[in-house]
Write an enzyme that holds these catalytic residues in place. Structure first.
Site, PDB file in Angstrom:
ATOM      1  N   SER A 195     -26.987 -49.677  30.863  1.00  0.00           N
ATOM      2  CA  SER A 195     -27.253 -50.925  31.590  1.00  0.00           C
ATOM      3  C   SER A 195     -28.094 -51.803  30.686  1.00  0.00           C
ATOM      4  O   SER A 195     -29.155 -51.386  30.194  1.00  0.00           O
ATOM      5  CB  SER A 195     -27.994 -50.631  32.896  1.00  0.00           C
ATOM      6  OG  SER A 195     -28.300 -51.830  33.574  1.00  0.00           O
ATOM      7  N   ASN A 225     -28.584 -55.689  40.079  1.00  0.00           N
ATOM      8  CA  ASN A 225     -27.735 -54.978  41.030  1.00  0.00           C
ATOM      9  C   ASN A 225     -27.230 -53.662  40.435  1.00  0.00           C
ATOM     10  O   ASN A 225     -27.051 -52.676  41.151  1.00  0.00           O
ATOM     11  CB  ASN A 225     -26.554 -55.849  41.442  1.00  0.00           C
ATOM     12  CG  ASN A 225     -26.974 -56.959  42.397  1.00  0.00           C
ATOM     13  OD1 ASN A 225     -27.930 -56.804  43.173  1.00  0.00           O
ATOM     14  ND2 ASN A 225     -26.280 -58.095  42.348  1.00  0.00           N
ATOM     15  N   GLU A 226     -26.970 -53.671  39.110  1.00  0.00           N
ATOM     16  CA  GLU A 226     -26.657 -52.412  38.435  1.00  0.00           C
ATOM     17  C   GLU A 226     -27.798 -51.425  38.616  1.00  0.00           C
ATOM     18  O   GLU A 226     -27.591 -50.247  38.909  1.00  0.00           O
ATOM     19  CB  GLU A 226     -26.457 -52.642  36.931  1.00  0.00           C
ATOM     20  CG  GLU A 226     -25.077 -53.064  36.505  1.00  0.00           C
ATOM     21  CD  GLU A 226     -24.939 -53.152  34.995  1.00  0.00           C
ATOM     22  OE1 GLU A 226     -23.847 -53.525  34.551  1.00  0.00           O
ATOM     23  OE2 GLU A 226     -25.909 -52.865  34.266  1.00  0.00           O
ATOM     24  N   LEU A 227     -28.997 -51.913  38.445  1.00  0.00           N
ATOM     25  CA  LEU A 227     -30.181 -51.059  38.558  1.00  0.00           C
ATOM     26  C   LEU A 227     -30.307 -50.472  39.963  1.00  0.00           C
ATOM     27  O   LEU A 227     -30.676 -49.305  40.129  1.00  0.00           O
ATOM     28  CB  LEU A 227     -31.441 -51.865  38.192  1.00  0.00           C
ATOM     29  CG  LEU A 227     -32.706 -51.051  37.939  1.00  0.00           C
ATOM     30  CD1 LEU A 227     -32.529 -50.167  36.706  1.00  0.00           C
ATOM     31  CD2 LEU A 227     -33.907 -51.975  37.732  1.00  0.00           C
TER      32      LEU A 227
END
EC number: 3.2.2.6
Length: 1127
Positions: free
Chosen positions: A19, A86-88
């Protein structure tokens, strides 16, 4: 949170999900990080620059949820992207739900700023949160705090990115419990094989893929496959290594006949499934296997088996196995892979010379390099093993611990096959299972190794050996290879073929082929040859005399191939031939007759050449071949070059298939027979330096002719009609050129000396011309601007045209890469006709300066301005040429200014260590140049050769001898480096250039008397000048693990002894003095963290040591090859 056991039991698609914010790291840190993961066979999710939006892409969500580890690269702009945030969130969710591991990396960022959302990172985060809901902001803050609290990696705490990236990759291997076995880590070159295999395996793909490993016996296929298996097996749910031992054990308890037996197939599958599921008692039935492994991600290696029944039984179809499975098939038979539609094939090639020597040293000395006194011997052993890994390993282990004298005694015996090597290679031969293929193998080993494939096919035509099929089978089984239409067989395989022939009979005359000097001499002298002999091959350089009985060949009436040759036609070695006057017979079945330096005036009168395919008799004493007309329909090649007594060529009217006729340097030849008009298939005619040739029959039009060489035919009065489609023409030094010459398809043209151009040069030439050579013509005064029409011209040589004054301007020959204007003594302007030149020779011209525009030649590698006596200055812009390797300004006696500002040293930072090379500068006899200033301004990647009799005071340590001893010196880096200078005196009255290598030996001695020796070869130098030479260069000695073992584990030593040597055994050269300047005293290196010959930031990289070692080995091998060739 899920337990770790549930995490480890998942069937992951990826090992790592990265990420990151692409703006900050995609093309810098991240690209290096992903490359390291690939190198270690760690499968990472690659987003392929998916178009980003506010919501999380389903593909990314799938990548996160199916990755064992998430690596979060926090950078300055990470929080500017709601996508990243949002990935996190998804990563934190996976961490909590099923124990996904998370590794944070803080890239040029304080971890506390991420944890608390403060500083610049916090400001960017607040900006992103505008117009977002409170709930979103809170969840993002919690995720940032959660991940930032995990112990991770902060780049500012590391000396360099490379070290940190390697540590992170090793950390991931450990967390995945896929740390590779140490069993194979010491194998030379194994990492390179695994890296190349990784791209074929494509481990990130969910497909079931079959991959082949292909190569000859003894090259290391099994070793590579076992290393792969060791490295990869723990990444699969199941893994099994199938070899002949596995098969034999599976068959031990079964009494059936073979694998065609259905029950045997089931038994083999049962043994296979027992390995897959780690269970002993497995009961199966028809079709059970494919059902049992259908959902199993498996790694299967099938080694050294080309049995179709085995493959059908165990891996008949890829659909049997679960997604992501890999099946690796190892074989010598490429056809077997093709037949099973295995398209991803890794060809295992022989190691390089340096790697081969390193392999041998690992076996013989348990070290990467030999002791100095074993260096040349080790190189020779590796050379005789033909770089074959099996041979290197066996010979190394046999010689380990043995004294030097025994090595020397053993060398002559190394031409034969060791028992283990012979048995291994014999398996490949026996595996042919076809008598015709076996026969072709023996023909190649004894007669045809190194010959053109097309010639071999012609020579073996009508032999009932199915030669096309046979050669393909041998290639597929890696017993031979084809390069540039030449067939090659490894030296050990060739020796195997010869050994097989030797075992046919105790009587040499009863064997198929005669290949040994003693046997050949015995058979020819005592007339013991029989009808069983098909071929004889003899290198006359191996003997001083040869006795041939008058009836030697009468008993060998089936002889097809007679090959008496020399590889040293340029050397006038005398062989005493004992050939009786009554020698009047050669077998009429001969298809190949090669007899270099044939001692008689003609061939035997009873010889009928009707079956000849190739006739090659170079440097013979022939005056004629034979009388009369013979049917020569099979003759394709006639080569009589250097037969200076040859007065006539026989009638060739019936040699209608002749393709090549070479008569170069047949200086007694006056005319060609009119019968050449019937040679409708003649492709190559070489009559160069037939300096008595006066006429060529009129009306001859050889329509098939592609290459014609009439160079040096200075008495030629008439010209044949040159076909318009000819592609290569050399008519230099001929008396005249026809005015109607039109060359529509010409690719290369050579003109020189007395050539008189009756029509303008450009009207004769094809626009497709790629090479034009025009030399020694005083009437040539200018190059016409129409030369720009030669848009494909790559090489232009206009040499010794002493009245040429200028070249056209305002043109750019885009294809031109090489330009030679040497000895055009009136040429004053620097050429400006192409910006793509890589090789430029302007020696002995009247050019006065190297202009500022030199920087336009951005691809220039070699610049030769030797002997430019009017040259005054060299523009400093020359230092901007980042590809420059050598520049020669020797004998530029008026040169006063040559500034080398070193600006191009910035370029060096970007070069890989293995590709790094020095720029060699030659300023010999530049008497007006300030040489001291030049040395002091020398940048750290250059070498200089200058005129001088003593070491300049610039070097702080100087001596009139060849060695210097330095007291204790404190060193803060893991290397020792210095700038060296030697005084070399050249005492020669020869006009031939003198070349030499300089070897620098350092002995590091600690306070206890322990010592460690290390050697560097700073370069290869060449000169044509007499007197004293100063040679300036930089040396680098890394302190590797082996070094610290000797010197109490620290970079401390009491003193260093440095010796300079000339490695060439040449009485014309003497080393009369030496000096050094330690690297910390070199002004251009003040701010360099590494040695003069090493790149910043990689001073501990083993690649540098390998580069130095490879240089050393290359030079040693060149000398060794020269020595062997001269034996």
């Amino acid at each position: 949170m899920a337990s770790s056991s549930s995490s480890s039991s998942r069937n992951w698609s990826y090992h790592v999900f990265p990420s990151f914010s692409g703006e900050d790291v995609r093309n810098t840190f991240l690209s290096h990080f992903l490359k390291e993961l690939d190198r270690k066979l760690i499968i990472s999710f690659k987003d392929n620059e998916i178009e980003r939006s506010q919501s999380l892409d389903p593909e990314l969500k799938h990548g996160i949820r199916n990755s064992r580890i998430a690596v979060v690269v926090f950078s300055k702009t990470y929080a500017s992207s709601s996508w990243c945030l949002n990935e996190l969130l998804e990563i934190v969710k996976c961490k909590k739900e099923f124990g996904q591991l998370v590794i944070p990396i803080f890239y040029n960022l304080d971890p506390s700023h991420v944890r608390k959302q403060t500083g610049d990172f916090g400001k960017i985060f607040e900006k992103t949160c505008r117009n977002k809901t409170v709930d979103e902001k809170i969840r993002w803050k919690e995720a940032l705090t959660d991940v930032a609290n995990i112990l991770g990696y902060h780049i500012v705490t590391w000396d360099n990115e490379a070290s940190m990236i390697e540590e992170i990759a090793n950390d991931i291997l450990g967390k995945m419990n896929i740390s590779p076995s140490n069993d194979f880590e010491d194998l030379v070159g194994i990492e390179d094989h695994i890296t190349k295999m990784s791209s074929l395996l494509h481990l990130e793909s969910e497909e079931v893929r079959m991959v082949g490993i292909w190569g000859p016996s003894g090259i290391g296929k099994t070793t590579i496959s076992r290393a792969l298996f060791s490295r990869l097996s723990c990444q699969f749910q199941s893994s099994v290594f199938i070899d002949k031992v596995f098969i034999s054990k599976s068959m031990e308890v079964y009494s059936g006949a073979n694998l065609v037996d259905y029950n045997m197939k089931l038994h083999l599958q049962r043994a296979f499934l027992a390995e897959i599921f780690d269970k002993k008692d497995i009961k199966i039935h028809v079709g059970a296997m494919e059902k049992m492994v259908k959902h199993r991600k498996a790694l299967i290696v099938i080694d050294d088996l080309d049995d179709q029944d085995v493959l059908d039984a165990l891996a008949g179809q890829t659909q049997w196995f679960g997604s992501g499975s890999r099946i690796i098939v190892v074989t010598e038979n490429k056809h077997f892979l093709r037949a099973n539609r295995i398209d991803h094939i890794y060809k295992v090639c022989l190691p390089s010379n340096a790697l081969a020597l390193e392999m041998f040293c690992r076996s013989a000395f348990k070290k990467n390099s030999p002791p100095d006194d074993f260096l040349e011997l080790s190189s020779e052993v590796a050379l005789r093993a033909g770089n074959l890994p099996l041979g290197l390993n066996v010979l190394g282990s046999n010689l380990r611990g043995i004294n030097k004298g025994y090595w020397i005694d053993m060398l002559p015996r190394l031409q034969g096959l060791d028992g283990k090597i012979g048995k291994t290679l014999r398996v490949s031969y026996d595996g042919l299972n076809n008598r015709k293929d076996e026969a072709i193998f023996r023909h190649i080993a004894c007669i045809f190794n190194g010959e053109k494939v097309s010639d071999i096919k012609l020579l073996l035509a009508n032999s009932n050996l199915d030669v096309n099929i046979g050669l393909k089978n041998l290639v597929d089984r890696s017993l031979i290879c084809e390069r540039f239409n030449t067939l090659e067989m490894h030296s050990l395989l060739q020796e195997l073929g010869k050994e097989i022939v030797r075992t046919e009979s105790n009587q040499p005359g009863e064997r198929e082929f005669l290949v040994d000097l003693k046997d050949i001499c015995d058979v020819l002298e005592h007339n013991t040859g029989t009808k069983k002999v098909l071929g004889i091959t003899l290198d006359i350089d191996e003997t001083d005399e040869l006795h041939i009985h008058e009836s030697s060949f009468k008993g060998m009436h089936n002889l097809l191939f007679l090959k008496i040759y020399t590889k040293k036609l340029d050397q006038k070695k005398k062989v005493r031939w004992h050939l009786p006057e009554r020698f009047d017979y050669l077998p009429s079945r001969l298809r190949l007759l090669r007899f270099d330096r044939y001692p008689s005036k003609c061939l035997p009168s009873n010889f009928h050449p009707e079956n000849l395919v190739k006739l090659q008799m170079q440097q013979s004493k022939l005056e004629k071949l034979w009388d009369g007309v013979h049917s020569l329909a099979g003759l394709r090649n006639m080569d009589l070059r250097g037969s200076r007594n040859l007065k006539e060529i026989p009638d060739l009217s019936m040699a209608t298939n002749l393709e090549t006729l070479k008569l170069s340097s047949c200086s007694s030849l006056v005319e060609l027979p009119s019968s050449i008009q019937y040679l409708n298939k003649l492709n190559d005619l070489d009559m160069s330096y037939c300096d008595h040739l006066e006429t060529i029959p009129s009306g001859v039009n050889l329509k098939s002719l592609d290459r014609l060489n009439l160079s040096g035919c200075s008495r030629l009065k008439s010209f044949l009609d040159i076909p318009t489609n000819i592609s290569w023409l050399d008519i230099g030094q001929t008396a005249d050129i026809p005015s109607n010459l039109r060359l529509q398809n010409l690719d290369e043209l050579i003109l020189c000396e007395r050539v008189q151009l009756r029509t303008p040069l450009m009207t004769m030439l094809s626009p497709t011309l790629t090479r034009l050579t025009f030399s020694n013509n005083p009437s040539f005064v200018e190059v016409p601007s129409s030369i720009q029409n030669l848009y494909q011209l790559e090489h232009l040589e206009i040499m010794n045209c002493r009245n040429l004054v200028t070249l056209p301007t305002g043109i750019n020959l885009d294809s031109l890469i090489s330009l030679d204007l040497s000895h055009c003594s009136q040429l004053k302007t620097f050429p400006d006709i192409s910006t793509n030149i890589s090789d430029l020779n302007l020696s002995y011209t009247a050019i006065e300066e190297v202009p500022l525009s030199i920087e336009k030649l951005s691809l220039l590698c070699y610049l030769d301005m030797n002997g430019c006596s009017n040259l005054l200055c060299v523009s400093p812009n020359i230092s901007k040429l980042k590809h420059l390797e050598r520049a020669d300004f020797s004998d530029c006696v008026e040169l006063t200014e040559a500034s080398w500002n070193g600006s191009s040293s910035e370029m060096v930072k970007l070069l890989p260590a293995d590709n790094f090379s020095t720029v060699k500068l030659n300023f010999i006899n530049c008497f007006k140049l300030d040489l001291t200033a030049l040395i002091q301004n020398q940048t750290f990647f250059m070498q200089l050769i200058l005129t001088g009799e003593e070491v300049p005071s610039y070097f702080t340590h100087r001596t009139s001898g060849d060695s210097i001893s330095l007291p204790h010196i404190s060193v803060c880096q893991s290397f020792f480096s210095f700038r060296g200078c030697t005084v070399i005196d050249v005492d020669s009255f020869s006009t031939i250039s003198v070349s030499f290598d300089i070897e620098v030996c350092c002995r590091f001695i600690d306070r206890f008397g322990n010592h460690f020796d290390s050697t560097d070869f700073p370069g290869y130098f060449i000169t044509t000048k007499l007197g004293g030479h100063l040679v300036v260069f930089d040396c680098y000695f890394p302190f590797n693990e082996e070094f610290t073992t000797f010197l109490d584990g620290q970079f401390n030593y009491d003193h260093v002894d440095i010796q300079f040597r000339l490695t060439n055994d040449n009485s014309q050269l003497k080393l009369k003095g030496c000096g050094i300047l330690l690297s910390e005293d070199v002004p251009s290196l003040d701010n360099r963290p590494c040695s003069p010959n090493i790149l910043p930031g990689v001073c501990e990289d083993s690649a540098l040591e390998r580069r130095s070692f490879r240089t050393k080995m290359r030079m040693m091998r060149m000398r060794l090859l020269k020595k062997l060739l001269n034996r």
